[in-house]
Design an enzyme around this catalytic site. Sequence first.
Site, PDB file in Angstrom:
ATOM      1  N   ASN A 386       0.667  -1.346   0.139  1.00  0.00           N
ATOM      2  CA  ASN A 386       0.035   0.056   0.052  1.00  0.00           C
ATOM      3  C   ASN A 386       0.921   1.207  -0.016  1.00  0.00           C
ATOM      4  OD1 ASN A 386       0.949  -0.507   2.595  1.00  0.00           O
ATOM      5  ND2 ASN A 386      -1.111   0.234   3.426  1.00  0.00           N
ATOM      6  N   GLU A 483       4.624  -4.869  11.707  1.00  0.00           N
ATOM      7  CA  GLU A 483       3.447  -3.737  11.665  1.00  0.00           C
ATOM      8  C   GLU A 483       2.525  -4.382  10.908  1.00  0.00           C
ATOM      9  OE1 GLU A 483       3.561  -0.688  12.958  1.00  0.00           O
ATOM     10  OE2 GLU A 483       5.593  -0.456  13.227  1.00  0.00           O
ATOM     11  N   GLU A 695       7.929   1.458  14.648  1.00  0.00           N
ATOM     12  CA  GLU A 695       8.691   2.411  13.602  1.00  0.00           C
ATOM     13  C   GLU A 695       8.730   3.638  13.792  1.00  0.00           C
ATOM     14  OE1 GLU A 695       7.123   0.583   9.745  1.00  0.00           O
ATOM     15  OE2 GLU A 695       8.932  -0.436   9.899  1.00  0.00           O
TER      16      GLU A 695
HETATM   17  P1  NDP Z   1       0.972  -9.421   3.204  1.00  0.00           P
HETATM   18  O1  NDP Z   1       0.920 -10.030   4.468  1.00  0.00           O
HETATM   19  O2  NDP Z   1       0.187 -10.456   2.246  1.00  0.00           O
HETATM   20  O3  NDP Z   1       2.318  -9.457   2.622  1.00  0.00           O
HETATM   21  C1  NDP Z   1       3.265  -8.527   3.283  1.00  0.00           C
HETATM   22  C2  NDP Z   1       4.669  -8.970   2.854  1.00  0.00           C
HETATM   23  O4  NDP Z   1       5.069 -10.393   3.236  1.00  0.00           O
HETATM   24  C3  NDP Z   1       4.533  -9.130   1.405  1.00  0.00           C
HETATM   25  O5  NDP Z   1       6.063  -8.738   0.728  1.00  0.00           O
HETATM   26  C4  NDP Z   1       4.533 -10.461   1.015  1.00  0.00           C
HETATM   27  O6  NDP Z   1       5.158 -10.834  -0.222  1.00  0.00           O
HETATM   28  C5  NDP Z   1       5.478 -11.015   2.129  1.00  0.00           C
HETATM   29  N1  NDP Z   1       4.993 -12.476   2.664  1.00  0.00           N
HETATM   30  C6  NDP Z   1       4.022 -13.074   2.607  1.00  0.00           C
HETATM   31  N2  NDP Z   1       4.142 -14.231   3.234  1.00  0.00           N
HETATM   32  C7  NDP Z   1       5.249 -14.468   3.711  1.00  0.00           C
HETATM   33  C8  NDP Z   1       5.917 -15.277   4.384  1.00  0.00           C
HETATM   34  N3  NDP Z   1       5.556 -16.544   4.924  1.00  0.00           N
HETATM   35  N4  NDP Z   1       7.196 -14.985   4.924  1.00  0.00           N
HETATM   36  C9  NDP Z   1       7.822 -13.971   4.474  1.00  0.00           C
HETATM   37  N5  NDP Z   1       7.180 -12.812   3.871  1.00  0.00           N
HETATM   38  C10 NDP Z   1       6.165 -13.287   3.120  1.00  0.00           C
HETATM   39  O7  NDP Z   1       0.275  -8.061   3.240  1.00  0.00           O
HETATM   40  P2  NDP Z   1      -0.044  -7.094   2.090  1.00  0.00           P
HETATM   41  O8  NDP Z   1       1.098  -6.849   1.065  1.00  0.00           O
HETATM   42  O9  NDP Z   1      -1.265  -7.770   1.478  1.00  0.00           O
HETATM   43  O10 NDP Z   1      -0.415  -5.639   2.668  1.00  0.00           O
HETATM   44  C11 NDP Z   1      -1.582  -5.640   3.458  1.00  0.00           C
HETATM   45  C12 NDP Z   1      -1.558  -5.835   4.789  1.00  0.00           C
HETATM   46  O11 NDP Z   1      -0.487  -5.099   5.350  1.00  0.00           O
HETATM   47  C13 NDP Z   1      -2.847  -5.200   5.508  1.00  0.00           C
HETATM   48  O12 NDP Z   1      -3.142  -6.156   6.333  1.00  0.00           O
HETATM   49  C14 NDP Z   1      -2.511  -4.097   6.243  1.00  0.00           C
HETATM   50  O13 NDP Z   1      -3.229  -3.806   7.289  1.00  0.00           O
HETATM   51  C15 NDP Z   1      -1.004  -4.354   6.387  1.00  0.00           C
HETATM   52  N6  NDP Z   1      -0.438  -3.311   6.668  1.00  0.00           N
HETATM   53  C16 NDP Z   1       0.264  -2.948   7.912  1.00  0.00           C
HETATM   54  C17 NDP Z   1       0.689  -1.553   8.059  1.00  0.00           C
HETATM   55  C18 NDP Z   1       1.222  -1.156   9.640  1.00  0.00           C
HETATM   56  O14 NDP Z   1       2.160  -0.255   9.672  1.00  0.00           O
HETATM   57  N7  NDP Z   1       0.473  -1.639  10.381  1.00  0.00           N
HETATM   58  C19 NDP Z   1       0.950  -0.610   7.164  1.00  0.00           C
HETATM   59  C20 NDP Z   1       0.348  -1.173   5.862  1.00  0.00           C
HETATM   60  C21 NDP Z   1      -0.298  -2.500   5.518  1.00  0.00           C
HETATM   61  P3  NDP Z   1       4.172 -11.131  -1.393  1.00  0.00           P
HETATM   62  O15 NDP Z   1       3.066 -10.142  -1.593  1.00  0.00           O
HETATM   63  O16 NDP Z   1       4.974 -10.569  -2.500  1.00  0.00           O
HETATM   64  O17 NDP Z   1       3.903 -12.703  -1.754  1.00  0.00           O
END
Ligand code: NDP
Length: 721
Positions: A386, A483, A695
Amino acid sequence: MARANAHAQVHSDRGDDSLHEEETRRREPEDVRRRQLIDATIESLAEIGFNASTLAQIARRAGVSPGLVAHYFGDKDGLLEATLRSLSLRLYRATAARLAMAGDARGRVQALIDANLAPEEFDQRTSSVWLAFWGQVLHSERLRRVQRIYQARMLANLRHDLRSLVAPGDVHRVAITVAAVIDGLWLRSSLSAAGETDSVSARQVASLFVDAQITAARDSLSAPAPATDGSPCMISRPPLHANHIGGRYRPTGGATFETRNPATGEVLAEIEIAGEPEVEAAVAAARQGQKRWAAMTGAERGRILKRAAELLRARNDELARLETLDTGKPIQETSVVDVLSGADCLEYYAGLAASLSGEHVDLGPSAFGYTRREPLGIVAGIGAWNYPLQIACWKSAPALACGNAMIFKPAELTPLTALKLAEIYVEAGVPEGVFSVVQGFADTGRLLTRHPAIAKVSLTGEVGTGKKVMTDAAGTLKYVTLELGGKSPLIVFDDADLDDAVSGAMLGNFYSAGEVCSNGTRVFVHEKVRAAFLDRLVARVAKMVVGDPLDPATQVGALISPDHMEKVLSYIAKGKAEGAKVLVGGERVVANGLGKGAFVAPTVFDGCADGMSIVREEIFGPVMAVLSFTDEDEVIARANDTEFGLAAGVFTRDLARGHRVIGQLEAGTCWINHYNITPIELPFGGVKQSGLGRENGKAAIEHYTQLKSVYVNLGRVEAPY
Ligand code: NDP
């Protein structure tokens, strides 16, 4: 004796004066002093050339001590590198200004020619300095790196504009030829006798040459095709991006994935996936780079990070556009938030870097102790889609300021801007290997979270991913910062300024099409003001402009992908089925040419109940659920009745109540009379299942350093044996 004393007095007065001047200089803003020293270097190079320009001689010319020059630039190489950067940056800025004024692709190519062959680049002083550097580039890796970056930028610009002027297969060849002609003309003009060529004639020659190249390339395109062996004709392919490891792109030639513009479905680029060999290469490069990086003083690291912040700001427009293409977020957001928030973060930690320290501990007359604040070593950052660039900056800035190396994996849906950040770090002077970007899916992420040489993982993502990352990291006992997601409450009391409360609710639900982790998606409104609040809210939401994210008038862009749009639409359907009422929005938007994109109208649900799916689960789209309440204790209990705890907001004119309520809300990041403002100075993060660690702010330093305790004995060693 008297003469001798008088002489000594004059001498010491001079000494006091120069000490005083030196002291005054020390107090001048750092940038101004750096600038003066760079100007003195330019003068020196122009007048006496490369070899005769020593550090002492340049210091004398600037009227400062050689120590002060060394303080700012380390050694002569450092000063020369900074000077070449400064000259290149000036040219880059002049080019950017001309490009901004240019109308079409041919005009942009002309802008590049005009900037590079401008009269000010031909004056005796400037051209002799450029020539001095060009001669040295072959002998100095540091200077060569700056030169390479300058050339790469010029070629990237040319390729970009030539794409619409010549056939795809000719773009690279024509770009290189045009760049060579520009360089050649400049060199010829600079070295030839006065009057033989000048800026005007050089530009004319280059311009005619470009036209001839374009015409020739077009002619060959319209000429009858030669007989073929029946193999399919070449189709223009999107650009291919390799992983950025150890300070440069490292092509694998292996498997790739596509990244698409979610507003149009168009493929933006193909990205090479990092497997084990690439992750190992990034770790090996990080091992080397981190040692050099951690050996620098905090002030030195800070200076480089500040330069990176300046480069981010200088490229705001270009990076914001790229972020908009990759995420679907409106350019009116990315151009004022995403890149600049990243730059703010780099600048903030650049400022803190010099102040990192341990403490002295008094242990009585015969001993004392002290702590050293040391980097963790190699750390991994894994980002969500995002805020791709912002997340990469929020993670890397504190990590690097503390002396760590970071290997960053962006989300697979948004891989582009982290690569730009890697380029910027290299350009700013971050040593090779200190920031690498590896691309791919969860498998690539897992290679990082399980790697024994990586000391810490910082993830931004979903709660489920956070749990998996923590489990994987446990195998090698890594530090973990998470996060994660949220379903945050925003509470509007009956004494609130309703217009402000509506603004806060809109910011907390529809910014970035609702794809913000801290969004206040459960809006609790006091029953007494609910109707008035809803009237104002619906009137304003109905006017929001959904449209092409690149149009500056657009307020709501595309969601990240068609799949995600389906997820958001399924929640809207669930909300309706569970009995909530749509007041505005509630559907996909396809009108006005948006049918190929993932657009959903900003949606407000009324009549919601605490148990509904749209009230309990994170939707991550433009969907607001409005709930009503009558009592303060009741609303606090309902607000806390969730597994999440990322953020919360309260709107009230009664500040005592504001603080009282915030004090009881189970959330890591809170706002009183505002929503979703995240200044870098304030720690950001969640409680409960919304995350671990923080962070931003000084708090992040704790998560990227470890303390070493040292006991120092001043007496004898007493041993009972
Ligand atoms: P995901 O949890 O799907 O993915 C986050 C990252 O983790 C991606 O780069 C993904 O790779 C990677 N990933 C997925 N599975 C694994 C694993 N088993 N081991 C290591 N890495 C992994 O989140 P989204 O990208 O869909 O983002 C949306 C989510 O992020 C929402 O829940 C939102 O609330 C949260 N978010 C939280 C924030 C905060 O600061 N608290 C800020 C912004 C978002 P890939 O996608 O390439 O497969």
